[in-house]
Design a protein around this motif. Structure first.
Motif, PDB file in Angstrom:
ATOM      1  N   SER A   8      47.040  42.809  83.563  1.00 37.19           N
ATOM      2  CA  SER A   8      46.965  43.821  82.510  1.00 37.19           C
ATOM      3  C   SER A   8      47.491  43.262  81.209  1.00 37.19           C
ATOM      4  N   PHE A   9      48.603  42.558  81.282  1.00 36.34           N
ATOM      5  CA  PHE A   9      49.199  41.959  80.086  1.00 36.34           C
ATOM      6  C   PHE A   9      48.265  40.909  79.500  1.00 36.34           C
ATOM      7  N   TYR A  10      47.662  40.109  80.360  1.00 41.38           N
ATOM      8  CA  TYR A  10      46.729  39.070  79.912  1.00 41.38           C
ATOM      9  C   TYR A  10      45.536  39.684  79.217  1.00 41.38           C
ATOM     10  N   GLY A  11      45.030  40.806  79.786  1.00 39.92           N
ATOM     11  CA  GLY A  11      43.867  41.462  79.190  1.00 39.92           C
ATOM     12  C   GLY A  11      44.193  42.002  77.821  1.00 39.92           C
ATOM     13  N   CYS A  12      45.393  42.584  77.674  1.00 37.55           N
ATOM     14  CA  CYS A  12      45.797  43.124  76.376  1.00 37.55           C
ATOM     15  C   CYS A  12      45.959  42.014  75.358  1.00 37.55           C
ATOM     16  N   LYS A  13      46.525  40.915  75.786  1.00 34.45           N
ATOM     17  CA  LYS A  13      46.756  39.819  74.860  1.00 34.45           C
ATOM     18  C   LYS A  13      45.464  39.190  74.399  1.00 34.45           C
ATOM     19  N   ASN A  14      44.386  39.344  75.211  1.00 35.48           N
ATOM     20  CA  ASN A  14      43.118  38.732  74.865  1.00 35.48           C
ATOM     21  C   ASN A  14      42.130  39.714  74.268  1.00 35.48           C
ATOM     22  N   GLU A  15      42.603  40.865  73.810  1.00 40.38           N
ATOM     23  CA  GLU A  15      41.737  41.813  73.121  1.00 40.38           C
ATOM     24  C   GLU A  15      41.225  41.152  71.846  1.00 40.38           C
ATOM     25  N   PRO A  16      39.911  41.264  71.548  1.00 39.51           N
ATOM     26  CA  PRO A  16      39.353  40.589  70.373  1.00 39.51           C
ATOM     27  C   PRO A  16      40.117  40.953  69.108  1.00 39.51           C
ATOM     28  N   SER A  17      40.356  39.976  68.271  1.00 41.12           N
ATOM     29  CA  SER A  17      41.039  40.197  67.005  1.00 41.12           C
ATOM     30  C   SER A  17      40.522  39.196  66.000  1.00 41.12           C
ATOM     31  N   ALA A  18      41.046  39.281  64.781  1.00 40.55           N
ATOM     32  CA  ALA A  18      40.624  38.338  63.754  1.00 40.55           C
ATOM     33  C   ALA A  18      40.948  36.915  64.168  1.00 40.55           C
ATOM     34  N   ALA A  19      42.022  36.753  64.933  1.00 43.45           N
ATOM     35  CA  ALA A  19      42.450  35.414  65.331  1.00 43.45           C
ATOM     36  C   ALA A  19      41.527  34.806  66.377  1.00 43.45           C
ATOM     37  N   THR A  20      40.929  35.650  67.239  1.00 42.33           N
ATOM     38  CA  THR A  20      40.093  35.138  68.318  1.00 42.33           C
ATOM     39  C   THR A  20      38.604  35.276  68.033  1.00 42.33           C
ATOM     40  N   PHE A  21      38.214  36.103  67.083  1.00 44.76           N
ATOM     41  CA  PHE A  21      36.802  36.305  66.776  1.00 44.76           C
ATOM     42  C   PHE A  21      36.224  35.056  66.119  1.00 44.76           C
ATOM     43  N   ASP A  22      35.092  34.586  66.632  1.00 46.16           N
ATOM     44  CA  ASP A  22      34.496  33.382  66.056  1.00 46.16           C
ATOM     45  C   ASP A  22      32.991  33.496  65.840  1.00 46.16           C
ATOM     46  N   ASP A  23      32.449  34.685  66.039  1.00 43.67           N
ATOM     47  CA  ASP A  23      31.008  34.884  65.881  1.00 43.67           C
ATOM     48  C   ASP A  23      30.690  35.371  64.474  1.00 43.67           C
ATOM     49  N   TYR A  24      30.968  34.517  63.481  1.00 41.31           N
ATOM     50  CA  TYR A  24      30.760  34.905  62.087  1.00 41.31           C
ATOM     51  C   TYR A  24      29.312  34.635  61.670  1.00 41.31           C
ATOM     52  N   LYS A  25      28.581  35.713  61.475  1.00 42.63           N
ATOM     53  CA  LYS A  25      27.180  35.614  61.066  1.00 42.63           C
ATOM     54  C   LYS A  25      27.057  35.322  59.577  1.00 42.63           C
ATOM     55  N   TYR A  26      28.060  35.755  58.807  1.00 41.75           N
ATOM     56  CA  TYR A  26      28.012  35.603  57.349  1.00 41.75           C
ATOM     57  C   TYR A  26      29.087  34.630  56.855  1.00 41.75           C
ATOM     58  N   ALA A  27      29.360  33.623  57.655  1.00 39.83           N
ATOM     59  CA  ALA A  27      30.419  32.665  57.319  1.00 39.83           C
ATOM     60  C   ALA A  27      30.132  31.912  56.029  1.00 39.83           C
ATOM     61  N   ASP A  28      28.855  31.747  55.704  1.00 36.04           N
ATOM     62  CA  ASP A  28      28.488  31.001  54.497  1.00 36.04           C
ATOM     63  C   ASP A  28      28.510  31.874  53.242  1.00 36.04           C
ATOM     64  N   SER A  29      28.681  33.176  53.423  1.00 33.00           N
ATOM     65  CA  SER A  29      28.739  34.083  52.273  1.00 33.00           C
ATOM     66  C   SER A  29      30.133  34.088  51.673  1.00 33.00           C
ATOM     67  N   GLU A  30      30.209  34.311  50.387  1.00 31.76           N
ATOM     68  CA  GLU A  30      31.500  34.341  49.700  1.00 31.76           C
ATOM     69  C   GLU A  30      32.366  35.482  50.219  1.00 31.76           C
ATOM     70  N   ASN A  31      33.629  35.200  50.449  1.00 34.87           N
ATOM     71  CA  ASN A  31      34.572  36.253  50.816  1.00 34.87           C
ATOM     72  C   ASN A  31      34.976  36.974  49.535  1.00 34.87           C
ATOM     73  N   VAL A  32      34.508  38.199  49.386  1.00 36.40           N
ATOM     74  CA  VAL A  32      34.697  38.942  48.135  1.00 36.40           C
ATOM     75  C   VAL A  32      36.005  39.714  48.103  1.00 36.40           C
ATOM     76  N   LEU A  33      36.778  39.659  49.185  1.00 33.51           N
ATOM     77  CA  LEU A  33      38.015  40.430  49.271  1.00 33.51           C
ATOM     78  C   LEU A  33      39.217  39.503  49.164  1.00 33.51           C
ATOM     79  N   ASN A  34      39.993  39.679  48.118  1.00 36.18           N
ATOM     80  CA  ASN A  34      41.175  38.854  47.892  1.00 36.18           C
ATOM     81  C   ASN A  34      42.421  39.729  47.973  1.00 36.18           C
ATOM     82  N   CYS A  35      43.121  39.640  49.088  1.00 38.80           N
ATOM     83  CA  CYS A  35      44.315  40.467  49.306  1.00 38.80           C
ATOM     84  C   CYS A  35      45.490  39.569  49.678  1.00 38.80           C
ATOM     85  N   ASN A  36      46.576  39.705  48.973  1.00 40.04           N
ATOM     86  CA  ASN A  36      47.757  38.885  49.238  1.00 40.04           C
ATOM     87  C   ASN A  36      48.279  39.092  50.664  1.00 40.04           C
TER      88      ASN A  36
END
Length: 227
Positions: A15-43
């Protein structure tokens, strides 16, 4: 007894392993628009996933609400009007890619409340509202958040005045994507989401100019309608 204890420990570990592996920005790698400019600039915020969410959302509403003319301004206006009437069929609008992005967004720790509603006090919303081009809308947004009064019916009126400019106000567009699109995907069955036909042209992120059709002065067909 020892066997039962071992099974209990195993279940807890899984259960702990499953929670730790929930998709997140850190684990997501299926970027379809990776070549597009990132228009959001947040400190201090990694906005790569939020930018991906925005572009995927815009592709979805273009296909659903203005696939013929491919005008993002019209798509935003139609989407918002349909949303106000509680008539958006999210199951039909969503794309498989947006559902993948949504799964990753669900792993963002401060984006959601315990009941899966949007947490408007998350850092990302502070950044987005601080960068709205329309200061009146920003003031209204922040006032509603501070008083725990944020609801579609209350933000709708000021938003209605600027919705057509969302394609040029990217921070406003990202807010709309998160609050009015992805927050409504919890009830969508990802196994029933299908890929829609691609639009003919690239997404317009700046206001389009009207097309002027010029007919040569010596054109013998000028002034006549033809099928």
């Amino acid at each position: 007894m020892k066997t039962l204890l071992k099974l209990t420990v195993l279940v807890l570990c899984l259960s702990f392993y499953g929670c730790k592996n929930e998709p997140s920005a850190a684990t997501f790698d299926d970027y379809k628009y990776a070549d597009s400019e990132n228009v959001l600039n947040c400190n201090d915020i990694d906005t790569k996933l939020y930018n991906e969410a925005l572009l995927s959302f815009e592709n979805d509403i273009l296909k659903a609400f203005n696939s013929r003319n491919n005008d993002l301004r019209v798509a935003y206006t139609t989407f918002f009007r349909t949303l106000q009437g509680n008539r958006v069929q999210f199951q039909d609008v969503a794309s498989p890619h947006s559902m993948k992005v949504f799964e990753a967004l669900k792993g963002q720790p401060d984006l959601w409340n315990d009941d899966n509603s949007i947490n408007y006090r998350a850092d990302i919303f502070n950044c987005l509202s601080s960068n709205f081009k329309n200061q009146s809308l920003a003031t209204t947004f922040n006032a509603l958040v501070q008083t725990n009064s944020m609801r579609l019916d209350l933000i709708a009126a000021p938003l209605q005045k600027v919705i057509k400019n969302a394609n040029s106000d990217r921070y406003l567009a990202a807010y709309i994507a998160l609050d009015m699109y992805y927050a409504n995907l919890f009830n969508v069955d990802p196994t029933k989401v299908i890929e829609k036909p691609e639009t003919d042209e690239a997404i317009q992120t700046t206001p389009s100019k009207p097309t002027i059709n010029q007919t040569p002065a010596n054109d013998p067909h000028a002034g006549h309608d033809h099928d």
